[in-house]
Write an enzyme that holds these catalytic residues in place. Structure first.
Site, PDB file in Angstrom:
ATOM      1  CD  GLU A 112      -2.953   0.811   2.389  1.00  0.00           C
ATOM      2  OE1 GLU A 112      -3.606  -0.239   2.504  1.00  0.00           O
ATOM      3  OE2 GLU A 112      -2.985   1.736   3.214  1.00  0.00           O
ATOM      4  CG  ASP A 113       1.389   3.109   3.082  1.00  0.00           C
ATOM      5  OD1 ASP A 113       0.511   3.563   2.330  1.00  0.00           O
ATOM      6  OD2 ASP A 113       1.195   2.896   4.286  1.00  0.00           O
TER       7      ASP A 113
HETATM    8  P1  NDP Z   1      -5.829   9.228   7.531  1.00  0.00           P
HETATM    9  O1  NDP Z   1      -6.062   8.004   6.732  1.00  0.00           O
HETATM   10  O2  NDP Z   1      -5.483  10.485   6.865  1.00  0.00           O
HETATM   11  O3  NDP Z   1      -4.722   8.946   8.623  1.00  0.00           O
HETATM   12  C1  NDP Z   1      -4.833   7.847   9.486  1.00  0.00           C
HETATM   13  C2  NDP Z   1      -3.852   6.791   9.064  1.00  0.00           C
HETATM   14  O4  NDP Z   1      -2.534   7.314   9.133  1.00  0.00           O
HETATM   15  C3  NDP Z   1      -3.889   5.616  10.009  1.00  0.00           C
HETATM   16  O5  NDP Z   1      -4.875   4.691   9.609  1.00  0.00           O
HETATM   17  C4  NDP Z   1      -2.481   5.088   9.898  1.00  0.00           C
HETATM   18  O6  NDP Z   1      -2.487   4.251   8.749  1.00  0.00           O
HETATM   19  C5  NDP Z   1      -1.635   6.319   9.595  1.00  0.00           C
HETATM   20  N1  NDP Z   1      -0.868   6.939  10.704  1.00  0.00           N
HETATM   21  C6  NDP Z   1       0.397   7.399  10.630  1.00  0.00           C
HETATM   22  N2  NDP Z   1       0.789   7.954  11.765  1.00  0.00           N
HETATM   23  C7  NDP Z   1      -0.232   7.841  12.631  1.00  0.00           C
HETATM   24  C8  NDP Z   1      -0.401   8.236  13.989  1.00  0.00           C
HETATM   25  N3  NDP Z   1       0.566   8.858  14.690  1.00  0.00           N
HETATM   26  N4  NDP Z   1      -1.587   7.986  14.591  1.00  0.00           N
HETATM   27  C9  NDP Z   1      -2.567   7.373  13.895  1.00  0.00           C
HETATM   28  N5  NDP Z   1      -2.458   6.974  12.599  1.00  0.00           N
HETATM   29  C10 NDP Z   1      -1.292   7.209  11.956  1.00  0.00           C
HETATM   30  O7  NDP Z   1      -7.077   9.486   8.484  1.00  0.00           O
HETATM   31  P2  NDP Z   1      -8.561   9.478   8.099  1.00  0.00           P
HETATM   32  O8  NDP Z   1      -8.766   9.848   6.685  1.00  0.00           O
HETATM   33  O9  NDP Z   1      -9.136   8.206   8.575  1.00  0.00           O
HETATM   34  O10 NDP Z   1      -9.150  10.620   9.011  1.00  0.00           O
HETATM   35  C11 NDP Z   1      -9.841  10.327  10.205  1.00  0.00           C
HETATM   36  C12 NDP Z   1     -11.257  10.767  10.117  1.00  0.00           C
HETATM   37  O11 NDP Z   1     -11.274  12.187   9.991  1.00  0.00           O
HETATM   38  C13 NDP Z   1     -12.002  10.210   8.918  1.00  0.00           C
HETATM   39  O12 NDP Z   1     -12.905   9.222   9.351  1.00  0.00           O
HETATM   40  C14 NDP Z   1     -12.709  11.396   8.283  1.00  0.00           C
HETATM   41  O13 NDP Z   1     -14.092  11.333   8.490  1.00  0.00           O
HETATM   42  C15 NDP Z   1     -12.184  12.573   8.983  1.00  0.00           C
HETATM   43  N6  NDP Z   1     -11.441  13.452   8.125  1.00  0.00           N
HETATM   44  C16 NDP Z   1     -11.369  14.724   8.491  1.00  0.00           C
HETATM   45  C17 NDP Z   1     -10.661  15.621   7.752  1.00  0.00           C
HETATM   46  C18 NDP Z   1     -10.557  16.968   8.270  1.00  0.00           C
HETATM   47  O14 NDP Z   1      -9.779  17.729   7.757  1.00  0.00           O
HETATM   48  N7  NDP Z   1     -11.281  17.306   9.303  1.00  0.00           N
HETATM   49  C19 NDP Z   1     -10.023  15.247   6.483  1.00  0.00           C
HETATM   50  C20 NDP Z   1     -10.110  13.863   6.197  1.00  0.00           C
HETATM   51  C21 NDP Z   1     -10.792  13.016   6.999  1.00  0.00           C
HETATM   52  P3  NDP Z   1      -1.479   2.997   8.523  1.00  0.00           P
HETATM   53  O15 NDP Z   1      -1.644   2.040   9.646  1.00  0.00           O
HETATM   54  O16 NDP Z   1      -1.930   2.455   7.202  1.00  0.00           O
HETATM   55  O17 NDP Z   1      -0.142   3.624   8.452  1.00  0.00           O
END
Ligand code: NDP
Ligand code: ZN
Length: 185
Positions: free
Chosen positions: A67-68
């Site tokens: 994926e990454d």
């Molecule tokens: P992202 O997918 O942007 O980021 C979360 C992912 O980043 C995790 O699943 C993990 O994936 C990775 N990651 C890397 N570092 C960390 C860390 N320190 N802590 C946690 N995760 C980390 O998040 P979402 O798009 O899911 O955003 C969360 C929610 O916010 C969504 O459900 C959406 O509704 C909302 N949202 C809000 C926005 C806003 O600007 N307010 C914009 C976009 C979404 P991995 O394990 O694969 O590395």
């Protein structure tokens, strides 16, 4: 030792993932090395879940490579075999889809993935909730953290039954959602 059957394969997967993720960082304020995350998953599975299946532990270490990074399924098949590759593919989002569609696909897909992939996915969600509680992405509002908890809970609903002990660990983290600081933003 032949890949896919034991400790040698697990260390080979750790080494491979470290090399593939070497220039990547997590999203926390300290920009932790990315490899900390796949190692955390394998650690949760082995030491909190008692999981000993080397294919599951290899897949945990490799779970974000397709994926990454530029890693291909063919590369994983050659080095780690079909079983580990199938688990990693079950855990890899289709990045050609828009993000919101990808997130809904995870919810839809979760009940249908293999038992091995369910274990790794559950550990992934445990590790990400821990990260959000302890070292969240620096620019995330409380609302965004809560949205992440809610989405993750929907994904994990589709994994239930695979490992009650790790599901209880997950539920314990969800119960700490109230610790997310409402006064941040
Ligand atoms: P992202 O997918 O942007 O980021 C979360 C992912 O980043 C995790 O699943 C993990 O994936 C990775 N990651 C890397 N570092 C960390 C860390 N320190 N802590 C946690 N995760 C980390 O998040 P979402 O798009 O899911 O955003 C969360 C929610 O916010 C969504 O459900 C959406 O509704 C909302 N949202 C809000 C926005 C806003 O600007 N307010 C914009 C976009 C979404 P991995 O394990 O694969 O590395
Ligand atoms: Zn992950």
């Amino acid at each position: 030792m032949k890949a896919g059957i034991g400790l040698g394969a697990i260390l080979k997967a750790a080494s491979f993932a470290a090399e593939k993720h070497r220039e990547q960082r997590r999203k926390d304020a300290e920009a932790s090395p990315y490899i900390n995350h796949p190692i955390a998953l394998a650690n949760v599975l082995a030491n909190e879940g008692g999981v000993t299946d080397p294919s599951v532990l290899c897949a945990a270490l490799l779970h974000d490579t397709i994926e990454d990074t530029e890693t291909t399924a063919e590369e994983l098949k050659r080095l780690f075999g079909d079983k580990v590759t199938a688990i990693v593919l079950d855990l890899s989002d289709d990045k050609s889809l828009p993000k919101e569609v990808r997130k809904e696909e995870q919810v839809r897909h979760a009940p249908h993935i293999s038992t091995e992939a369910k274990l790794v996915k559950l550990a992934d969600k445990i590790c990400n909730l821990r990260d959000i509680l302890a070292s969240p992405p620096a620019d995330w509002s409380t609302e965004r953290k809560r949205a992440y908890f809610e989405w993750t809970t929907r994904v994990v609903a589709g994994l239930r039954g695979v490992h009650p002990g790790l599901e209880a660990v997950f539920d314990g983290l969800v119960a700490r959602q109230s610790e997310l600081n409402c006064s941040e933003r």
